[in-house]
Scaffold this motif. Structure first.
Motif, PDB file in Angstrom:
ATOM      1  N   LYS A  64       4.035 -67.456  23.006  1.00  0.00           N
ATOM      2  CA  LYS A  64       4.975 -66.501  22.426  1.00  0.00           C
ATOM      3  C   LYS A  64       5.487 -66.972  21.066  1.00  0.00           C
ATOM      4  O   LYS A  64       5.910 -66.151  20.237  1.00  0.00           O
ATOM      5  CB  LYS A  64       6.152 -66.269  23.378  1.00  0.00           C
ATOM      6  CG  LYS A  64       5.816 -65.382  24.579  1.00  0.00           C
ATOM      7  CD  LYS A  64       7.039 -65.164  25.444  1.00  0.00           C
ATOM      8  CE  LYS A  64       6.739 -64.221  26.603  1.00  0.00           C
ATOM      9  NZ  LYS A  64       7.945 -64.001  27.456  1.00  0.00           N
ATOM     10  N   GLN A  65       5.479 -68.282  20.855  1.00  0.00           N
ATOM     11  CA  GLN A  65       5.970 -68.824  19.592  1.00  0.00           C
ATOM     12  C   GLN A  65       4.936 -68.733  18.463  1.00  0.00           C
ATOM     13  O   GLN A  65       5.267 -68.954  17.301  1.00  0.00           O
ATOM     14  CB  GLN A  65       6.380 -70.290  19.785  1.00  0.00           C
ATOM     15  CG  GLN A  65       7.544 -70.476  20.753  1.00  0.00           C
ATOM     16  CD  GLN A  65       7.828 -71.929  21.044  1.00  0.00           C
ATOM     17  OE1 GLN A  65       7.407 -72.818  20.305  1.00  0.00           O
ATOM     18  NE2 GLN A  65       8.566 -72.188  22.128  1.00  0.00           N
ATOM     19  N   LEU A  66       3.690 -68.408  18.833  1.00  0.00           N
ATOM     20  CA  LEU A  66       2.643 -68.309  17.814  1.00  0.00           C
ATOM     21  C   LEU A  66       2.763 -67.001  17.035  1.00  0.00           C
ATOM     22  O   LEU A  66       3.325 -66.014  17.525  1.00  0.00           O
ATOM     23  CB  LEU A  66       1.266 -68.369  18.479  1.00  0.00           C
ATOM     24  CG  LEU A  66       0.899 -69.655  19.226  1.00  0.00           C
ATOM     25  CD1 LEU A  66      -0.416 -69.483  19.960  1.00  0.00           C
ATOM     26  CD2 LEU A  66       0.826 -70.836  18.255  1.00  0.00           C
ATOM     27  N   PHE A  67       2.203 -67.003  15.828  1.00  0.00           N
ATOM     28  CA  PHE A  67       2.111 -65.759  15.082  1.00  0.00           C
ATOM     29  C   PHE A  67       1.162 -64.810  15.833  1.00  0.00           C
ATOM     30  O   PHE A  67       0.228 -65.266  16.514  1.00  0.00           O
ATOM     31  CB  PHE A  67       1.591 -66.021  13.666  1.00  0.00           C
ATOM     32  CG  PHE A  67       2.596 -66.695  12.782  1.00  0.00           C
ATOM     33  CD1 PHE A  67       3.738 -66.006  12.361  1.00  0.00           C
ATOM     34  CD2 PHE A  67       2.416 -68.015  12.382  1.00  0.00           C
ATOM     35  CE1 PHE A  67       4.670 -66.646  11.544  1.00  0.00           C
ATOM     36  CE2 PHE A  67       3.345 -68.640  11.570  1.00  0.00           C
ATOM     37  CZ  PHE A  67       4.494 -67.961  11.155  1.00  0.00           C
ATOM     38  N   PRO A  68       1.378 -63.506  15.731  1.00  0.00           N
ATOM     39  CA  PRO A  68       0.546 -62.546  16.480  1.00  0.00           C
ATOM     40  C   PRO A  68      -0.945 -62.760  16.295  1.00  0.00           C
ATOM     41  O   PRO A  68      -1.704 -62.690  17.259  1.00  0.00           O
ATOM     42  CB  PRO A  68       0.999 -61.192  15.919  1.00  0.00           C
ATOM     43  CG  PRO A  68       2.414 -61.422  15.500  1.00  0.00           C
ATOM     44  CD  PRO A  68       2.452 -62.834  14.988  1.00  0.00           C
ATOM     45  N   LEU A  69      -1.395 -63.031  15.061  1.00  0.00           N
ATOM     46  CA  LEU A  69      -2.828 -63.216  14.818  1.00  0.00           C
ATOM     47  C   LEU A  69      -3.355 -64.428  15.571  1.00  0.00           C
ATOM     48  O   LEU A  69      -4.408 -64.380  16.215  1.00  0.00           O
ATOM     49  CB  LEU A  69      -3.088 -63.361  13.313  1.00  0.00           C
ATOM     50  CG  LEU A  69      -4.562 -63.491  12.907  1.00  0.00           C
ATOM     51  CD1 LEU A  69      -5.343 -62.253  13.359  1.00  0.00           C
ATOM     52  CD2 LEU A  69      -4.687 -63.684  11.397  1.00  0.00           C
ATOM     53  N   SER A  70      -2.601 -65.528  15.492  1.00  0.00           N
ATOM     54  CA  SER A  70      -3.017 -66.739  16.215  1.00  0.00           C
ATOM     55  C   SER A  70      -2.986 -66.518  17.720  1.00  0.00           C
ATOM     56  O   SER A  70      -3.868 -66.978  18.454  1.00  0.00           O
ATOM     57  CB  SER A  70      -2.104 -67.909  15.828  1.00  0.00           C
ATOM     58  OG  SER A  70      -2.202 -68.200  14.448  1.00  0.00           O
ATOM     59  N   ARG A  71      -1.959 -65.823  18.192  1.00  0.00           N
ATOM     60  CA  ARG A  71      -1.842 -65.561  19.635  1.00  0.00           C
ATOM     61  C   ARG A  71      -3.023 -64.731  20.122  1.00  0.00           C
ATOM     62  O   ARG A  71      -3.585 -64.996  21.195  1.00  0.00           O
ATOM     63  CB  ARG A  71      -0.517 -64.847  19.920  1.00  0.00           C
ATOM     64  CG  ARG A  71      -0.288 -64.603  21.420  1.00  0.00           C
ATOM     65  CD  ARG A  71       1.143 -64.235  21.738  1.00  0.00           C
ATOM     66  NE  ARG A  71       1.546 -63.016  21.041  1.00  0.00           N
ATOM     67  CZ  ARG A  71       2.503 -62.966  20.127  1.00  0.00           C
ATOM     68  NH1 ARG A  71       3.140 -64.071  19.775  1.00  0.00           N
ATOM     69  NH2 ARG A  71       2.824 -61.822  19.544  1.00  0.00           N
ATOM     70  N   ASN A  72      -3.438 -63.733  19.337  1.00  0.00           N
ATOM     71  CA  ASN A  72      -4.585 -62.909  19.719  1.00  0.00           C
ATOM     72  C   ASN A  72      -5.867 -63.730  19.759  1.00  0.00           C
ATOM     73  O   ASN A  72      -6.730 -63.524  20.618  1.00  0.00           O
ATOM     74  CB  ASN A  72      -4.747 -61.735  18.750  1.00  0.00           C
ATOM     75  CG  ASN A  72      -3.627 -60.717  18.898  1.00  0.00           C
ATOM     76  OD1 ASN A  72      -2.979 -60.658  19.935  1.00  0.00           O
ATOM     77  ND2 ASN A  72      -3.410 -59.911  17.864  1.00  0.00           N
TER      78      ASN A  72
END
Length: 256
Positions: A64-72
């Protein structure tokens, strides 16, 4: 215990590291004091600091702490690595759940249809109900009940107590109702009863049926073994159907 753990499964014990235990064979174990106060010896390679243990909550929290792009990217990589296995598990779980829900829904539909049939049974006259029961008792089919003649041209309803032609005529005129009654059951129509009187006469002016003599006649009294309330069919079967069209006769509809 949650009922899922079995003998032989690996487990995690939480406690406090309390020193070393040197063994005579030259190996060293760790001493761990559990919450219960017990001290147990555990091989050092099996001991981890609490902050080294990663839980599912830890992983979700970190993602959850990652940026959306990295999380995806992480999610795509995880699905790429475990997707086939996970998809098969989800499919099997969904299939089994679907079977259970499908069976439940199917049973509910059957129950609802049964209730609907019970609440919406067609209403038929008594002589039609008698005809249906007679035909079924004789092994006739629905189609056969409309034409009860064998291959030799003989009637299959010789022992039926009522007029077969009247029954078949009613069934033909009300074919949908008759078919539903045959297949789903029926309710018998409450027949109206009539008091038949001769207009202008005081004596012997009431049509009655004498149970003793077993015939109809006009009487001035209702006392004794007599019936004064008749259905239309009873009157027609006895040859008194003409009273309904006779101007000199008074017809009064009465309760049972």
């Amino acid at each position: 215990m949650n009922g899922l753990i079995e003998i032989g499964d690996k487990v995690v014990l939480y406690g406090f590291f309390d020193g070393f235990a040197h063994k005579t064979d030259g190996t060293t174990n760790g001493l761990v004091t559990l919450k219960t106060g017990e001290r147990v010896e555990i091989p050092l390679e099996d001991i981890m600091k609490k902050d080294q243990i990663i839980t599912k909550k830890d992983i979700i929290s970190r993602m959850k702490q990652l940026f959306p792009l990295s999380r995806n990217e992480w999610i795509n990589e995880i699905l790429h690595e475990f997707g086939d296995e996970f998809g098969l598990w989800k499919y099997n779980a969904g299939y089994e759940q679907g079977k259970l829900e499908g069976e439940w829904v199917g049973q509910q539909l059957k129950d609802a249809d049964k209730i609907r049939q019970e609440l919406n049974k067609p209403i038929v006259p008594q002589f039609v109900a008698d005809w249906i029961e007679y035909c079924k008792g004789e092994g006739l089919t629905l189609l056969g009940s409309l034409d009860p003649i064998d291959k030799f041209g003989n009637s299959l309803a010789n022992s039926f107590k009522n007029d077969v032609k009247v029954c078949i005529s009613w069934a033909s005129r009300n074919s949908d109702v008759f078919a539903r009654a045959w297949l789903d059951g029926y309710e018998v129509e409450k027949e109206k009863r009539y008091l038949v009187k001769v207009k202008g006469h005081i004596h012997e002016n009431i049509l009655v049926y004498g149970y003793g003599v077993k015939r109809y006649f006009f009487s001035s009294s209702l006392e004794g073994n007599k019936r004064a309330k008749h259905t239309r069919k009873e009157l027609e079967d006895a040859g008194f159907g003409w009273v309904f069209d006779c101007p000199g006769i008074e017809i009064e509809e009465v309760e049972e």
